[in-house]
Design a protein around this motif. Structure first.
Motif, PDB file in Angstrom:
ATOM      1  N   THR A  36       0.823  -1.205   0.000  1.00  0.00           N
ATOM      2  CA  THR A  36       0.000   0.000   0.000  1.00  0.00           C
ATOM      3  C   THR A  36       0.855   1.251   0.000  1.00  0.00           C
ATOM      4  OG1 THR A  36      -1.705  -1.200   1.231  1.00  0.00           O
ATOM      5  CG2 THR A  36      -1.893   1.204   1.164  1.00  0.00           C
ATOM      6  N   ASN A  37       1.793   1.335   0.923  1.00  0.00           N
ATOM      7  CA  ASN A  37       2.684   2.497   1.015  1.00  0.00           C
ATOM      8  C   ASN A  37       4.146   2.046   0.930  1.00  0.00           C
ATOM      9  OD1 ASN A  37       0.656   4.515   1.438  1.00  0.00           O
ATOM     10  ND2 ASN A  37       0.420   3.782   3.540  1.00  0.00           N
ATOM     11  N   GLY A  38       4.984   2.940   0.455  1.00  0.00           N
ATOM     12  CA  GLY A  38       6.421   2.687   0.449  1.00  0.00           C
ATOM     13  C   GLY A  38       6.954   1.990  -0.781  1.00  0.00           C
ATOM     14  N   LYS A  39       6.091   1.689  -1.752  1.00  0.00           N
ATOM     15  CA  LYS A  39       6.560   0.948  -2.931  1.00  0.00           C
ATOM     16  C   LYS A  39       7.659   1.688  -3.681  1.00  0.00           C
ATOM     17  CE  LYS A  39       2.529   0.712  -4.957  1.00  0.00           C
ATOM     18  NZ  LYS A  39       1.708   1.382  -3.912  1.00  0.00           N
ATOM     19  N   THR A  40       7.404   2.945  -3.973  1.00  0.00           N
ATOM     20  CA  THR A  40       8.347   3.693  -4.808  1.00  0.00           C
ATOM     21  C   THR A  40       9.673   3.912  -4.089  1.00  0.00           C
ATOM     22  OG1 THR A  40       6.543   4.787  -5.971  1.00  0.00           O
ATOM     23  CG2 THR A  40       8.692   5.827  -6.101  1.00  0.00           C
ATOM     24  N   THR A  41       9.611   4.258  -2.810  1.00  0.00           N
ATOM     25  CA  THR A  41      10.850   4.463  -2.054  1.00  0.00           C
ATOM     26  C   THR A  41      11.646   3.165  -1.963  1.00  0.00           C
ATOM     27  OG1 THR A  41       9.874   6.258  -0.766  1.00  0.00           O
ATOM     28  CG2 THR A  41      11.800   5.165   0.169  1.00  0.00           C
ATOM     29  N   THR A  42      10.971   2.064  -1.645  1.00  0.00           N
ATOM     30  CA  THR A  42      11.660   0.776  -1.542  1.00  0.00           C
ATOM     31  C   THR A  42      12.237   0.360  -2.891  1.00  0.00           C
ATOM     32  OG1 THR A  42      10.140   0.125   0.231  1.00  0.00           O
ATOM     33  CG2 THR A  42      11.414  -1.635  -0.824  1.00  0.00           C
ATOM     34  N   ASP A  90       9.790   6.308  10.604  1.00  0.00           N
ATOM     35  CA  ASP A  90       9.761   4.869  10.865  1.00  0.00           C
ATOM     36  C   ASP A  90       9.435   4.079   9.607  1.00  0.00           C
ATOM     37  OD1 ASP A  90      10.274   5.475  13.488  1.00  0.00           O
ATOM     38  OD2 ASP A  90       8.221   5.192  14.179  1.00  0.00           O
ATOM     39  N   HIS A  91       8.572   4.651   8.767  1.00  0.00           N
ATOM     40  CA  HIS A  91       8.200   3.951   7.536  1.00  0.00           C
ATOM     41  C   HIS A  91       9.410   3.776   6.620  1.00  0.00           C
ATOM     42  CE1 HIS A  91       7.999   8.194   6.663  1.00  0.00           C
ATOM     43  NE2 HIS A  91       7.779   8.001   5.382  1.00  0.00           N
TER      44      HIS A  91
END
Length: 456
Positions: free
Chosen positions: A120-126, A280-281
Motif C-alpha cells: 500500500t505504502n512505500g513501494k516507490t521508495t523501496t 519509521d516507515h
C-alpha cells in the motif's frame, strides 16, 4: 529479449493507452501480433494513438465500443487503470477472452530477472532504494527501474540483457492481470485499506496484491512486513521462501532493528539514524531493501554508504534543502491519512510546520489526532482545510491557519519557521481539488519555497 511465439499472428486488443498501453502495443506489434488499439481519447487529441496508427496498427478512439469484441480477439491487454466493471471488459469476461496487463507481456519476452515490489505504502521508495543498492556493487549487468514507477516494463525489457535485473514497482491493478509472471524476489511492503472504489472491498484489494507470489516456488524469495499479523498469516499460503523485515521483533532469517541499529540476521549494517530519509516507515523500507541487497551479494559497506546517501524520491518525504537553518521536505505523495501519519513519525513535532489539505473524500481525520499533537504550526488549504484546522485546534496546536492556495501556505510556513525547524508538505489528501496530480502539487510547493529563498 526472448521471442514470445505465443503472440505471433494473434489478434490482440490493447485497451487504453497512456505510457504502458503504448509500450505494450509496440512490443506486441514487434512480436508479430495483429494489434488493435482502443482508447477513449479522440484521435485529434491523442498523439500516442496517431503514432501507433502510423506504425500500421488499427486504432479506434473516442469510446470503448462493445461490438469491437466481435472482431475475434484472442487476448486483451488492458491499461491497469480501467476497471473490470467497464462494459467492454464485462463483455470480454462473459466471452471468456483472457485479459492481462502490460507487465505480463514484458515478462514473456524478458531475459532479465524481475524483482517485484508491491504494497500500500512505500513501494516507490523501496523500489528506488533497491535499484540504487543493486547498482552500488554490481559486477555484471545493470539494475533497471520498471513498472508503476514511471518506466513501462515493455519498454525496459526491449533494452535489457540476461545479466540485468528489472526492479519493478507493481500496483494491485497491474497484478490482477498476470498469468505466468514470477519474480525471483518479491516484496510486500505493507497492506492497508486502499482503492476500494476500484476493488469493491478490502478482501479483493489484498487478494490482488497477493497475486505477486502466485507463481513463486521455494526457489524464489518473498519478503514480507513482519510487523503485520495479516501478512504473517498470508505467508502460510505461499510456496515461496519467506523472509521478514520488522521494526518490532528480531527476525533470525531477515532484517530488523535492535538497539537503534539495522541488522540482517546477526550482521549489524548501520545505525537507524544514518538512513538518509526520516521516518519509521523509511526504516521499514530500508530493512526490506537490505534483504534484497544481501540476497544479491551487495557488501555491508556499500549498503550503508548507499542508504546514508539516499535523499528520497521526488514527492515522497523528499529533502529539498536547508535554508537559514530550516529543513524543507516535500511529501506531496501523501494522498491519504496513513501516509501523513507515517511521515510525521520522522519529525520532532515541536519544530515542525506542517502544510496539509486537498480533495475532500469524506474523511474527518480523527486518525491524525495522535500524530498531530505538539506540531508547532498547522497550515491547511483545499477542500479539507476546515476539517484539518478543527483537528489541529482539538489537539491543542496554537498556530492553525487556513489559506487559499500553495503560495499563501508556503509564505506563512516560512514566516512561522526559525532555525532548527522543518517545513513539511504532507497533505493527507489527494490533489485533485486544486491540482491535476500530486506531482504538480509538489512542484508548486518546491517552486514557492525556492522563490522565497531567492528573495531572502
Amino acid at each position: 529479449m526472448k521471442k514470445a511465439v505465443e503472440y505471433a499472428n494473434e489478434k490482440i486488443l490493447v485497451l487504453g493507452l497512456a505510457k504502458s498501453g503504448v509500450a505494450a502495443a509496440k512490443l506486441l506489434h514487434q512480436l508479430g501480433a495483429f494489434v488493435t488499439v482502443n482508447d477513449a481519447k479522440k484521435i485529434d487529441e491523442n498523439p500516442e494513438a496517431q503514432e501507433l496508427l502510423a506504425l500500421g496498427m488499427t486504432v479506434i478512439t473516442g469510446s470503448h465500443p462493445i461490438d469491437l469484441l466481435d472482431e475475434g480477439f484472442s487476448l486483451i491487454v488492458k491499461n491497469p487503470g480501467i476497471p473490470y466493471t467497464n462494459p467492454i471488459l464485462e463483455k470480454a469476461i462473459e466471452k471468456k477472452i483472457p485479459i492481462i496487463t502490460e507487465v505480463e507481456v514484458a515478462y514473456a519476452v524478458s531475459e532479465a530477472e524481475f524483482i517485484g515490489i508491491t504494497g500500500t505504502n512505500g513501494k516507490t521508495t523501496t523500489t528506488t532504494m533497491i535499484y540504487q543498492l543493486l547498482n552500488s556493487d554490481r559486477q555484471q549487468g545493470v539494475a533497471k527501474l520498471a513498472g508503476n514507477i514511471g518506466y513501462p516494463t515493455s519498454d525496459v525489457v526491449v533494452k535489457s540483457k540476461k545479466e540485468d535485473v528489472l526492479v519493478t514497482e507493481l500496483s494491485s491493478f497491474q497484478l490482477m492481470g498476470i498469468e505466468k509472471f514470477k519474480p525471483s524476489i518479491a516484496i510486500v511492503t505493507n497492506l492497508f485499506e486502499a482503492h476500494i472504489d476500484y476493488h469493491g472491498n478490502r478482501q479483493n484489494y489484498v487478494q490482488a496484491k497477493w497475486e505477486i507470489q502466485k507463481n513463486m516456488t521455494s526457489a524464489e524469495y518473498l519478503i514480507l512486513n513482519g510487523n503485520q499479523k495479516e501478512l504473517r498469516e498470508l505467508a502460510e499460503k505461499t510456496k515461496a521462501t519467506v523472509m521478514y523485515f520488522s521494526t518490532s521483533t528480531i527476525e533470525e532469517e531477515g532484517a530488523y532493528v535492535l538497539d537503534d541499529s539495522l541488522f540482517y540476521k546477526d550482521e549489524k549494517i548501520m545505525l537507524a539514524s544514518e538512513v538518509g530519509v526520516p521516518g519509521d516507515h523509511n526504516i521499514e523500507n530500508a530493512l526490506a531493501a537490505i534483504i534484497v541487497a544481501k540476497l544479491s551479494g551487495v557488501s555491508n559497506e556499500k549498503i550503508k554508504q548507499t542508504l546514508m546517501n539516499f535523499s528520497g524520491v521526488p514527492h515522497r518525504t523528499e529533502f529539498i534543502g536547508e535554508y537559514k537553518g530550516v529543513k524543507i521536505y516535500n511529501d506531496s505523495k501523501a494522498t491519504n491519512i496513513l501516509a501523513t501519519e507515517k511521515a510525521l513519525s520522522g519529525f520532532d513535532n515541536e519544530k515542525l510546520i506542517l502544510i496539509v489539505g486537498g480533495l475532500d473524500r469524506g474523511n474527518e481525520f480523527d486518525e491524525l489526532e495522535g500524530a498531530l499533537r505538539g506540531v508547532k504550526a498547522l497550515i491547511a488549504t483545499g477542500e479539507t482545510a476546515d476539517k484539518l484546522i478543527n483537528i489541529g485546534k482539538k489537539v491543542g496546536i496554537t498556530n492553525c491557519l487556513k489559506v487559499s492556495d500553495m503560495v499563501e501556505a508556503v509564505k506563512n510556513a516560512w514566516n512561522f519557521s526559525e532555525a532548527g525547524d522543518a517545513i513539511l508538505l504532507s497533505p493527507a489528501c489527494a490533489s485533485w481539488d486544486q491540482y491535476q496530480n500530486f506531482e504538480i502539487r509538489g512542484n508548486a510547493f518546491v517552486k514557492e519555497i525556492k522563490q522565497i529563498v531567492s528573495r531572502e
